[in-house]
Design a protein around this motif. Structure first.
Motif, PDB file in Angstrom:
ATOM      1  N   ASP A 159     106.615  84.323  13.879  1.00  0.00           N
ATOM      2  CA  ASP A 159     105.501  83.434  14.198  1.00  0.00           C
ATOM      3  C   ASP A 159     104.235  83.881  13.472  1.00  0.00           C
ATOM      4  N   LEU A 160     103.942  85.185  13.548  1.00  0.00           N
ATOM      5  CA  LEU A 160     102.750  85.691  12.869  1.00  0.00           C
ATOM      6  C   LEU A 160     102.855  85.498  11.353  1.00  0.00           C
ATOM      7  N   ALA A 161     104.042  85.732  10.791  1.00  0.00           N
ATOM      8  CA  ALA A 161     104.228  85.568   9.344  1.00  0.00           C
ATOM      9  C   ALA A 161     103.983  84.121   8.930  1.00  0.00           C
ATOM     10  N   ASN A 162     104.533  83.189   9.680  1.00  0.00           N
ATOM     11  CA  ASN A 162     104.338  81.771   9.359  1.00  0.00           C
ATOM     12  C   ASN A 162     102.870  81.383   9.430  1.00  0.00           C
ATOM     13  N   ARG A 163     102.211  81.824  10.491  1.00  0.00           N
ATOM     14  CA  ARG A 163     100.793  81.474  10.647  1.00  0.00           C
ATOM     15  C   ARG A 163      99.922  82.222   9.649  1.00  0.00           C
ATOM     16  N   HIS A 164     100.332  83.444   9.277  1.00  0.00           N
ATOM     17  CA  HIS A 164      99.614  84.200   8.241  1.00  0.00           C
ATOM     18  C   HIS A 164      99.657  83.434   6.921  1.00  0.00           C
ATOM     19  N   ASN A 165     100.843  82.933   6.572  1.00  0.00           N
ATOM     20  CA  ASN A 165     101.003  82.177   5.323  1.00  0.00           C
ATOM     21  C   ASN A 165     100.165  80.906   5.309  1.00  0.00           C
ATOM     22  N   GLN A 166      99.850  80.394   6.484  1.00  0.00           N
ATOM     23  CA  GLN A 166      99.030  79.179   6.593  1.00  0.00           C
ATOM     24  C   GLN A 166      97.549  79.510   6.773  1.00  0.00           C
ATOM     25  N   GLY A 167      97.227  80.813   6.870  1.00  0.00           N
ATOM     26  CA  GLY A 167      95.838  81.232   7.066  1.00  0.00           C
ATOM     27  C   GLY A 167      95.307  80.955   8.453  1.00  0.00           C
ATOM     28  N   LEU A 168      96.180  80.997   9.447  1.00  0.00           N
ATOM     29  CA  LEU A 168      95.794  80.608  10.807  1.00  0.00           C
ATOM     30  C   LEU A 168      95.693  81.762  11.791  1.00  0.00           C
ATOM     31  N   LEU A 169      95.732  83.009  11.340  1.00  0.00           N
ATOM     32  CA  LEU A 169      95.686  84.136  12.262  1.00  0.00           C
ATOM     33  C   LEU A 169      94.252  84.503  12.629  1.00  0.00           C
ATOM     34  N   THR A 170      94.081  84.906  13.885  1.00  0.00           N
ATOM     35  CA  THR A 170      92.800  85.470  14.306  1.00  0.00           C
ATOM     36  C   THR A 170      92.713  86.884  13.720  1.00  0.00           C
ATOM     37  N   PRO A 171      91.538  87.487  13.714  1.00  0.00           N
ATOM     38  CA  PRO A 171      91.433  88.866  13.216  1.00  0.00           C
ATOM     39  C   PRO A 171      92.350  89.836  13.977  1.00  0.00           C
ATOM     40  N   GLU A 172      92.491  89.637  15.271  1.00  0.00           N
ATOM     41  CA  GLU A 172      93.369  90.492  16.069  1.00  0.00           C
ATOM     42  C   GLU A 172      94.827  90.320  15.670  1.00  0.00           C
ATOM     43  N   GLU A 173      95.216  89.069  15.467  1.00  0.00           N
ATOM     44  CA  GLU A 173      96.592  88.791  15.044  1.00  0.00           C
ATOM     45  C   GLU A 173      96.852  89.312  13.634  1.00  0.00           C
ATOM     46  N   GLU A 174      95.844  89.229  12.782  1.00  0.00           N
ATOM     47  CA  GLU A 174      95.974  89.752  11.418  1.00  0.00           C
ATOM     48  C   GLU A 174      96.228  91.259  11.456  1.00  0.00           C
ATOM     49  N   ALA A 175      95.520  91.964  12.324  1.00  0.00           N
ATOM     50  CA  ALA A 175      95.720  93.410  12.475  1.00  0.00           C
ATOM     51  C   ALA A 175      97.108  93.702  13.043  1.00  0.00           C
ATOM     52  N   GLU A 176      97.519  92.924  14.023  1.00  0.00           N
ATOM     53  CA  GLU A 176      98.856  93.094  14.599  1.00  0.00           C
ATOM     54  C   GLU A 176      99.931  92.871  13.538  1.00  0.00           C
TER      55      GLU A 176
END
Length: 89
Positions: A44-61
């Protein structure tokens, strides 16, 4: 390029650990994988990362998961090398 350089440094750091592997422990390292809940979270995080949709906290995670994955990948490479060199796969 940065990740390739980081992987090379990690390879050098893990080298002594790789030397401690036995054929049995190498097989166990190769069997390591995330449980389904963790894998779903990473996906889930990888998919949203590729779309540029992560919060800063999720990006760190997500970054933590990527770092851990790189560590495991290098360790698995050491395990494969040991098994290939000993012809006991």
């Amino acid at each position: 390029m940065k990740s390739a350089k980081n992987a090379a440094v990690l390879d050098r750091l893990i080298d002594p650990l790789g030397e401690c592997l036995t054929p049995e422990s190498a097989r166990r390292v190769l069997a390591l994988k995330a449980d389904s809940t963790l894998q779903a979270r990473v996906n889930d995080l990888a998919n949203r990362h590729n779309q540029g949709l992560l919060t800063p906290e999720e990006e760190a995670e997500y970054g933590s998961y990527v770092s851990c994955s790189t560590f495991v990948a290098v360790l698995k490479s050491k395990a494969r090398q040991l098994l290939a060199g000993s012809n006991v796969e």
